[in-house]
Design an enzyme around this catalytic site. Sequence first.
Site, PDB file in Angstrom:
ATOM      1  N   ASP A  24       0.823  -1.212   0.000  1.00  0.00           N
ATOM      2  CA  ASP A  24       0.000   0.000   0.000  1.00  0.00           C
ATOM      3  C   ASP A  24       0.856   1.260   0.000  1.00  0.00           C
ATOM      4  O   ASP A  24       0.441   2.293   0.544  1.00  0.00           O
ATOM      5  CB  ASP A  24      -0.914   0.002   1.229  1.00  0.00           C
ATOM      6  CG  ASP A  24      -0.137  -0.086   2.546  1.00  0.00           C
ATOM      7  OD1 ASP A  24       0.801  -0.907   2.628  1.00  0.00           O
ATOM      8  OD2 ASP A  24      -0.464   0.657   3.490  1.00  0.00           O
ATOM      9  N   SER A  26       2.098   4.681  -0.716  1.00  0.00           N
ATOM     10  CA  SER A  26       1.456   5.844  -1.329  1.00  0.00           C
ATOM     11  C   SER A  26       2.269   6.227  -2.563  1.00  0.00           C
ATOM     12  O   SER A  26       3.394   5.749  -2.756  1.00  0.00           O
ATOM     13  CB  SER A  26       1.392   6.997  -0.320  1.00  0.00           C
ATOM     14  OG  SER A  26       2.675   7.211   0.216  1.00  0.00           O
ATOM     15  N   THR A  29       5.822   7.255  -1.873  1.00  0.00           N
ATOM     16  CA  THR A  29       6.727   6.191  -1.395  1.00  0.00           C
ATOM     17  C   THR A  29       7.094   5.230  -2.520  1.00  0.00           C
ATOM     18  O   THR A  29       8.260   4.850  -2.666  1.00  0.00           O
ATOM     19  CB  THR A  29       6.064   5.419  -0.231  1.00  0.00           C
ATOM     20  OG1 THR A  29       5.727   6.347   0.784  1.00  0.00           O
ATOM     21  CG2 THR A  29       6.999   4.369   0.341  1.00  0.00           C
ATOM     22  N   LYS A  98      -5.439   0.441   2.564  1.00  0.00           N
ATOM     23  CA  LYS A  98      -4.917   1.496   3.450  1.00  0.00           C
ATOM     24  C   LYS A  98      -5.935   2.629   3.432  1.00  0.00           C
ATOM     25  O   LYS A  98      -6.301   3.114   2.356  1.00  0.00           O
ATOM     26  CB  LYS A  98      -3.593   1.992   2.882  1.00  0.00           C
ATOM     27  CG  LYS A  98      -3.055   3.271   3.458  1.00  0.00           C
ATOM     28  CD  LYS A  98      -2.061   3.844   2.430  1.00  0.00           C
ATOM     29  CE  LYS A  98      -1.389   5.088   2.890  1.00  0.00           C
ATOM     30  NZ  LYS A  98      -0.366   4.791   3.872  1.00  0.00           N
ATOM     31  N   LYS A 137      -6.309  -0.762   6.881  1.00  0.00           N
ATOM     32  CA  LYS A 137      -5.090  -0.474   7.645  1.00  0.00           C
ATOM     33  C   LYS A 137      -4.933   1.021   7.906  1.00  0.00           C
ATOM     34  O   LYS A 137      -5.241   1.850   7.028  1.00  0.00           O
ATOM     35  CB  LYS A 137      -3.852  -0.957   6.890  1.00  0.00           C
ATOM     36  CG  LYS A 137      -2.596  -0.870   7.745  1.00  0.00           C
ATOM     37  CD  LYS A 137      -1.325  -0.872   6.939  1.00  0.00           C
ATOM     38  CE  LYS A 137      -0.943   0.542   6.565  1.00  0.00           C
ATOM     39  NZ  LYS A 137       0.391   0.624   5.956  1.00  0.00           N
ATOM     40  N   GLU A 180      -2.056  -0.235  13.462  1.00  0.00           N
ATOM     41  CA  GLU A 180      -0.592  -0.182  13.309  1.00  0.00           C
ATOM     42  C   GLU A 180       0.002   1.038  14.004  1.00  0.00           C
ATOM     43  O   GLU A 180       0.084   2.122  13.417  1.00  0.00           O
ATOM     44  CB  GLU A 180      -0.214  -0.157  11.815  1.00  0.00           C
ATOM     45  CG  GLU A 180       1.301  -0.103  11.602  1.00  0.00           C
ATOM     46  CD  GLU A 180       1.727  -0.105  10.130  1.00  0.00           C
ATOM     47  OE1 GLU A 180       0.848  -0.083   9.250  1.00  0.00           O
ATOM     48  OE2 GLU A 180       2.937  -0.117   9.877  1.00  0.00           O
ATOM     49  N   LYS A 222      -0.633  -4.571  14.268  1.00  0.00           N
ATOM     50  CA  LYS A 222       0.594  -4.546  13.452  1.00  0.00           C
ATOM     51  C   LYS A 222       1.623  -3.644  14.137  1.00  0.00           C
ATOM     52  O   LYS A 222       1.701  -2.436  13.869  1.00  0.00           O
ATOM     53  CB  LYS A 222       0.259  -4.027  12.035  1.00  0.00           C
ATOM     54  CG  LYS A 222       1.469  -3.869  11.130  1.00  0.00           C
ATOM     55  CD  LYS A 222       1.079  -3.716   9.665  1.00  0.00           C
ATOM     56  CE  LYS A 222       2.275  -3.357   8.811  1.00  0.00           C
ATOM     57  NZ  LYS A 222       2.012  -3.450   7.375  1.00  0.00           N
ATOM     58  N   SER A 264       8.073  -4.588   9.107  1.00  0.00           N
ATOM     59  CA  SER A 264       9.522  -4.855   9.127  1.00  0.00           C
ATOM     60  C   SER A 264      10.323  -3.602   9.479  1.00  0.00           C
ATOM     61  O   SER A 264      11.427  -3.720  10.018  1.00  0.00           O
ATOM     62  CB  SER A 264       9.999  -5.462   7.804  1.00  0.00           C
ATOM     63  OG  SER A 264       9.660  -4.675   6.698  1.00  0.00           O
ATOM     64  N   SER A 292       3.475  -8.724   8.409  1.00  0.00           N
ATOM     65  CA  SER A 292       2.746  -7.853   7.480  1.00  0.00           C
ATOM     66  C   SER A 292       3.813  -6.920   6.911  1.00  0.00           C
ATOM     67  O   SER A 292       3.832  -5.725   7.195  1.00  0.00           O
ATOM     68  CB  SER A 292       1.652  -7.061   8.206  1.00  0.00           C
ATOM     69  OG  SER A 292       1.080  -6.117   7.318  1.00  0.00           O
ATOM     70  N   ARG A 295       8.678  -3.644   2.954  1.00  0.00           N
ATOM     71  CA  ARG A 295      10.042  -3.701   2.412  1.00  0.00           C
ATOM     72  C   ARG A 295      10.664  -5.090   2.504  1.00  0.00           C
ATOM     73  O   ARG A 295      11.314  -5.542   1.561  1.00  0.00           O
ATOM     74  CB  ARG A 295      10.921  -2.671   3.137  1.00  0.00           C
ATOM     75  CG  ARG A 295      10.664  -1.263   2.669  1.00  0.00           C
ATOM     76  CD  ARG A 295      11.204  -0.241   3.634  1.00  0.00           C
ATOM     77  NE  ARG A 295      10.397  -0.141   4.855  1.00  0.00           N
ATOM     78  CZ  ARG A 295      10.645   0.681   5.862  1.00  0.00           C
ATOM     79  NH1 ARG A 295      11.708   1.473   5.800  1.00  0.00           N
ATOM     80  NH2 ARG A 295       9.857   0.731   6.912  1.00  0.00           N
TER      81      ARG A 295
HETATM   82  C1  5MM Z   1       4.075  -0.408   2.275  1.00  0.00           C
HETATM   83  O1  5MM Z   1       4.224   0.851   2.911  1.00  0.00           O
HETATM   84  C2  5MM Z   1       3.106   1.272   3.702  1.00  0.00           C
HETATM   85  C3  5MM Z   1       2.628   2.634   3.289  1.00  0.00           C
HETATM   86  O2  5MM Z   1       3.604   3.612   3.596  1.00  0.00           O
HETATM   87  P1  5MM Z   1       3.419   5.147   3.140  1.00  0.00           P
HETATM   88  O3  5MM Z   1       2.075   5.614   3.572  1.00  0.00           O
HETATM   89  O4  5MM Z   1       4.537   5.835   3.855  1.00  0.00           O
HETATM   90  O5  5MM Z   1       3.576   5.213   1.671  1.00  0.00           O
HETATM   91  C4  5MM Z   1       3.508   1.221   5.202  1.00  0.00           C
HETATM   92  O6  5MM Z   1       2.495   1.687   6.045  1.00  0.00           O
HETATM   93  C5  5MM Z   1       3.793  -0.220   5.542  1.00  0.00           C
HETATM   94  O7  5MM Z   1       2.606  -0.967   5.471  1.00  0.00           O
HETATM   95  C6  5MM Z   1       4.361  -0.372   6.940  1.00  0.00           C
HETATM   96  O8  5MM Z   1       5.307   0.620   7.236  1.00  0.00           O
HETATM   97  C7  5MM Z   1       5.055  -1.723   7.018  1.00  0.00           C
HETATM   98  O9  5MM Z   1       6.010  -1.777   5.984  1.00  0.00           O
HETATM   99  P2  5MM Z   1       7.491  -2.202   6.322  1.00  0.00           P
HETATM  100  O10 5MM Z   1       8.272  -1.872   5.075  1.00  0.00           O
HETATM  101  O11 5MM Z   1       7.916  -1.400   7.521  1.00  0.00           O
HETATM  102  O12 5MM Z   1       7.399  -3.691   6.610  1.00  0.00           O
END
Ligand code: 5MM
Length: 343
Positions: A24, A26, A29, A98, A137, A180, A222, A264, A292, A295
């Site tokens: 998800d 954005s 990102t 999201k 989420k 989360e 999460k 992560s 979940s 990265r």
């Molecule tokens: C995949 O990234 C999610 C959305 O992030 P942005 O709103 O900053 O674009 C983020 O919420 C993600 O689900 C969580 O941080 C968990 O991802 P990681 O990479 O930390 O496992």
Amino acid sequence: MNLAELNKVAEAMVAPGRGILAADESTGTIKKRFDSIGVESTADTRRDYREMLFRSTEAMSKNISGVILYDETIRQNARDGTPLVKLLERAGSLPGIKVDKGTAPLPSCPGEVVTEGLDGLRTRLAEYRGLGAKFAKWRAVIDIGQPHVVPSYTCVNANAHALARYAALCQDEALVPIVEPEVLMDGGHDIDRCVEVTTWVLKETFQALFLNRVALEGIVLKPNMAVPGKKSAKRASVDEVADRTLRVLKACVPAAVPGIAFLSGGQSDEEATAHLDAMNKMGPLPWRVTFSYGRALQHAPQMVWSGKSENVAAAQRAFGHRAMMNGLAALGKWKADLERKAA
Ligand code: 5MM
């Protein structure tokens, strides 16, 4: 609220050997991720990339219980016209969405943020439900990377309150909320400081969930793991991270919660897998404990793919490998030499 139905979905999200793909990102990102592999970020390249992951049939059907989508993605069709949501459903994976609108500076709290998106949320949830989403989420961000002042009570409380308002609305609209609250790994703090702040954040979050009448049987938590900041010279072993994380969770998370699916947070792919595995080896635990990851599941396939159609099969293998390793870790059955063998 049909709590039995919400609980069934939450249990499916954390089913044994399966976990959630956070896809998800954005638009900002995903652009950063694509920039790092030299791929232009357009609606079509984002679709192609995510379609590639969702068509990794074995990984999706065996190890990925659900996928968190972004607003653009939940409305997109695959190249052949099949809605991406249908691809997930066919693979036996639950579509999620999201629903937060990202973070904004918190007034009078320098350097701190609060997650926004409550205005009009009920209407958006109903629409997403119509588009096929089974869960949602919302990510709150707590930064302890700065040496003093933060986090403030204002920040922890405002974010816990927003998470709880979101979760209550989701349950009212028949969606399982992923809650989360992320304590960032940025900065030079040690693991003790991470344990202290994560404990506080989780306690405030569960208090807010209670006050907002959220049914814990119908959520998935999460959280971050208890780890030292990225710049800390004092590193922690895999077993220390697993043990400290479980102690925090046991102190803060009621057993009514069906499952915990970690983010992560910037850990390496293998660290994220090893930590999850170590926790499951320390069981039995009161809840299911799985992943979940964004990265830590996507980094490897992104590097292999690099935007080239001839790399799709290899990138799907790389994604399948990480999904399988994390699936094993969710059962406490991962071994480091499985990584070497694959390499
Ligand atoms: C995949 O990234 C999610 C959305 O992030 P942005 O709103 O900053 O674009 C983020 O919420 C993600 O689900 C969580 O941080 C968990 O991802 P990681 O990479 O930390 O496992």
